[in-house]
Design a protein around this motif. Structure first.
Motif: not given
Length: 896
Positions: A582, A585, A604, A606, A610-611, A614, A639, A642
């Motif tokens: 985390a 990245d 991660p 992402v 921001s990240t 995980a 993705s 996130a």
């Protein structure tokens, strides 16, 4: 006059590259052909010069190998103590990256870039430690020998007979900002070795018999000089590009290397890497997957995955293509990517098969057109199988072929029965064709081909005269056999292919449906808890793995939000890996070179800004997850998750901003709505005070009346301000109730005490039965409700009116009633009276109210999970009923 103008895109790219490089530390490699040429010595001399120039230099790790000259150069340099690692009873020393970053020098010395770190370290390789130091903005000096470069590994093994296990990816070498060559002739190096300036005597003797032979050293020196010259050429070309302002550089050549399960593929990949480096060209590693599914056995698929990972480590782009014609698929992709050269390994195909069917190499050479095709004769390199043996093919099993023979035997028995019934030979052939189709569907292509051949011979031997011999009396049967064999082969091929395509279509449909379900659920849900649970379950369904999701909460470690039911959180290192992923990245964990001791693969989360955490996935065969195609699907899923979490966070932030805006609007509305009500008591207070000050002859009675007026108006003003503040807190959501157990009699008694002056002219009757349960509430807020209701009754009822306060338990509710016998409520206003700034018109004193008292009552009661209602009671008067839930765990009041 044509004035040369720089290309804006090139200029922007150059500026961005320089900006990115300025944020990283510089890397200088002291490069040599072999140990003992003086790389560490040259590095220490350069470091001492930098220190003399005022640079903050520290030693992160230097191995002097007992050389006194090297040890002398270490004197006076600051040293960061190495990290000690216990390994199999030995104490190993490694560079302490965290301590170096905390010390934050300008320059750090890290010897032996290709070194493999001790087990349990954060990274598997030292070059990864160096990358982290560079990312922290620290310059690094390091040393490297030519045999440690990955693309030269096979060449060094051919020259020296020694396979070097510790290598670095070529991109690490190419990313160096400066290269200094430490060079000695073979004779000078051998003299240093004999004098004990390289190794201790016993070790030097072994080296002279193996690696340190003059032919080896000469060849290695040539490799190092060539590589240094290529690097210098790249620097020259870079300088020329910076000065080129009149012409645009042509598109560079692009190479494509064909990747398959063959053990010769690694050599082809390394050859492509060297050719791409020599031509300064981009290169792509591509494999072709048939439309009916993955090729070959699981071991072949694992070999392809390892080859693609090797190509990625060497700096290639990887691609997985889909098509039944390998050559046509490769050429179509090559033309779409403007590839100029194709590299493929030489296949050892039997001559008759090559003449009849051709090979991929033949088809590429025939159809390549203007694309150059290079056929590489590779030396087989064995692939390590997880079971501990070296193999690339799945073990052969006879069971499907025996089953095929049994099916043919059963068909022969059925055909014999048909022959006994004197059915035609065409019917007998149909029986055998049915058996072939069944074998193809049930056992695959190989057993089906066997069944086709055996069926033809069985039909010839048992059912074609002369019987029980393969001789044929009628030549027309030869055509029958040929047609029967062809039809059998076609049926077996098409049936097995159809089965494979159907299975692969089902797999793709399941995966597509799961991905669609993940996208649909993430787009329809809100709240991070629901998003994480939905995504975790879908990940487990898509990839058939154990999944865990960690969400970052800076500055603390990530919190495990999904996966408590798995074995992932049971291993303590996994939480550490999740935090590292985390923060950096980067993918890490099992199946990678970063923190490989973890039991799961970590990716991660992402987002665009921001990240957020995980994702951890765990399976028995982790290699299939780190394969390029599977990794891309994993990255797509992470993705999506996130972005969904980021969307939810942004929605929450927007909601908070809206609440704050509404609170500000409420404050301004309150101030504008009660500005007149605030000015009225202030005017009265000001007038009465002025009269007392200006008129010294005011009588005692008048003076007391004026003082009474000041006190009354001050109290009204104070209550009005309290109402304003209370309403503002309640509406903005900032009022957090302090829930405690309270006796209802005490709350009502306190409210009556505070309103005794307002109710002085009225009759107040309180009827509270014994045994009422305790009330879990904020005592101050609930007391304010009773005060507002009593003040409202005093304001709107004439003097001498009766006010009743009663309470009772009704099921699971505590009912509290405040009633009066005043004029009552105007019809239709039973709900409106709880609105802000709404005032009744039943009494002249109503102008004194701000219209907030009952609105505050409703807000407080709702904050406690209750309700408040108003109605008229016969024959006249108003009644306010409050219902509060009685807690099941309410303590009992002891009765003495």
């Amino acid at each position: 006059m044509n004035e040369a103008r720089p290309n804006p895109d090139e200029l922007l790219a150059r500026v961005q590259a320089e900006e990115a490089k300025s944020r990283r530390g510089r890397l200088k490699i002291f490069f040599g052909a072999a140990p003992g040429v003086g790389k560490t010595y040259a590095m220490l001399e350069a470091a001492r010069r930098e220190k003399a120039a005022g640079v903050d230099v520290v030693v992160g790790y230097v191995e002097p190998h007992g050389r006194k000259e090297t040890e002398a150069l270490l004197e006076g340099l600051a040293i960061v103590p190495p990290r000690k690692v216990e390994y199999h009873g030995m104490t190993l020393q490694e560079a302490d990256v965290d301590a170096i970053i905390k010390r934050c020098p300008e320059l750090v010395l890290i010897d032996e870039l290709a070194h493999t770190n001790a087990e349990g370290s954060r990274y598997a390789k030292r070059w990864q430690d160096v990358e982290e130091l560079r990312n922290a903005g620290i310059d690094v000096y390091t040393t490297l020998n030519v045999q440690h470069i990955e693309s030269l590994n096979d060449i060094v093994a051919q020259i020296t007979g020694v396979t070097v296990r510790e290598t670095i990816p070529d991109h690490v070498f190419e990313s160096a900002d400066d290269l200094e060559l430490a060079d000695l002739t073979a004779e000078e190096l051998l003299e240093r070795l004999a004098a004990g300036k390289v190794y201790v005597p016993a070790q030097a003797e072994r080296a002279l018999q193996n690696f340190f032979q003059k032919p080896n050293l000469v060849a290695l020196r040539e490799l190092s000089l060539r590589l240094a010259a290529q690097r210098l050429h790249l620097d020259v070309e870079s300088a020329r590009r910076e000065r080129a302002t009149k012409e645009t550089w042509a598109t560079a050549e692009r190479l494509l290397v064909c990747v398959g399960p063959s053990p010769t593929t690694p050599r082809v990949i390394r050859t492509a890497r060297r050719m791409a480096a020599a031509l300064n060209a981009e290169w792509i590693a591509a494999t072709v997957e048939p439309t009916e599914g993955a090729v070959g056995s699981p071991h072949a698929r694992e070999a392809i995955a390892q080859h693609l990972r090797l190509a990625e480590r060497l700096g290639a782009q990887t691609a997985t293509l889909t098509g039944d014609d390998v050559a046509a698929t490769v050429l179509e992709y090559a033309r779409s990517r403007n590839v100029t050269k194709i590299l493929i390994g030489k296949t050892n195909t039997m001559r008759w098969k090559r003449l009849v069917f051709g090979t991929v190499v033949d088809h590429l050479l025939e159809d390549s057109g203007d694309i150059d095709v290079y056929v590489i004769h590779g030396t087989p390199e064995r692939l390590l199988h997880r079971g501990g043996t070296w193999r690339t093919e799945e073990p052969f099993t006879w069971r499907p072929y025996v089953a095929a023979a049994v099916v043919v035997l059963a068909c022969a028995l059925v055909a014999a029965l048909f022959y006994h019934w004197r059915l035609s030979e065409a019917n007998l052939m149909m029986v055998f064709l049915t058996g072939v189709a069944y074998v193809a569907f049930r056992y695959g292509r190989g057993p089906a081909i066997l069944a086709s051949v055996v069926s033809v011979f069985t039909f010839d031997y048992f059912f074609v005269p002369p019987f029980f011999t393969f001789a044929v009396s009628d030549t027309q049967y030869v055509i029958t056999f040929a047609v029967m064999l062809a039809i059998s082969m076609i049926i077996s091929t098409l049936t097995s292919r159809l089965k494979e395509q159907a299975a692969h279509a089902r797999l793709r449909e399941q995966r597509t449906r799961a991905l669609y379900e993940l996208s649909r659920q993430l787009s329809s849900l809100s709240g991070s808890e629901f998003l994480v649970i939905a995504a975790g379950r879908q990940m487990e369904a898509i990839f058939e793995v154990e999944a865990a999701i960690y969400i970052s909460h800076p500055p603390g470690p990530p919190e495990l939000r999904f996966g408590q039911h798995t074995s992932i959180p049971a291993h303590p290192i996994n939480a550490i890996v999740a935090q590292w992923v985390a923060e950096h990245d980067q993918m890490a964990g099992a199946g990678t070179d970063t923190l490989p001791n973890a039991t799961a693969l970590f990716l991660p989360l992402v987002a665009s800004q921001s990240t957020l955490g995980a994702l951890a996935v765990k399976t028995a065969d982790i290699s299939r997850l780190v394969a390029p195609d599977q990794r891309r699907i994993l990255e797509a899923c992470t993705s999506q998750l996130a972005l969904a979490l980021e969307r939810d966070q942004m929605a929450m932030a927007a909601h908070d901003a809206q609440v704050q805006a509404e609170a500000e609007h409420l404050r301004s509305s309150l101030l504008s709505g009660v500005s007149h009500d605030l000015r009225t008591p202030l005017a009265v207070i000001t007038g009465a005070s002025s009269s007392l000050l200006e008129n010294n002859e005011t009588g005692e009675t008048t003076r007391r009346e004026l003082l009474t007026t000041i006190v009354d108006e001050s109290r009204r003003l104070s209550r009005m301000v309290e109402n304003l503040l209370e309403m503002s807190k309640l509406e903005s959501g900032s009022a957090a109730p302090n829930m405690q157990w309270h006796v209802l009699e005490e709350l009502i008694g306190a409210a009556l005490a505070r309103t005794r002056n307002d109710l002085a002219m009225d009759e107040v009757h309180v009827q509270l039965p014994e045994g009422l349960p305790l009330v879990r509430a904020d005592g101050i807020l609930l007391e304010q409700v009773f005060i507002n209701l009593l003040e409202n009754a005093a304001r709107y009822c004439p003097s001498g009116s009766r006010v009743d306060v009663t309470a009772r338990v009704d099921g699971s509710s505590l009912v509290i009633v405040v009633a009066d016998d005043g004029p009552g409520l105007p019809p239709g206003t039973e709900e409106r009276i709880f609105e802000k700034f709404f005032r009744g018109q039943g009494h002249p004193d109503s102008r004194r109210g701000s219209g907030l008292g009952l609105a505050i009552c409703r807000a407080i009661v709702r904050l406690h999970g209750g309700t408040i209602k108003a109605k008229n009671r016969p024959p006249h008067g108003a009644e306010f009923t409050i219902r509060l839930l009685v807690a099941k765990d309410a303590p009992q009041v002891a009765v003495k």
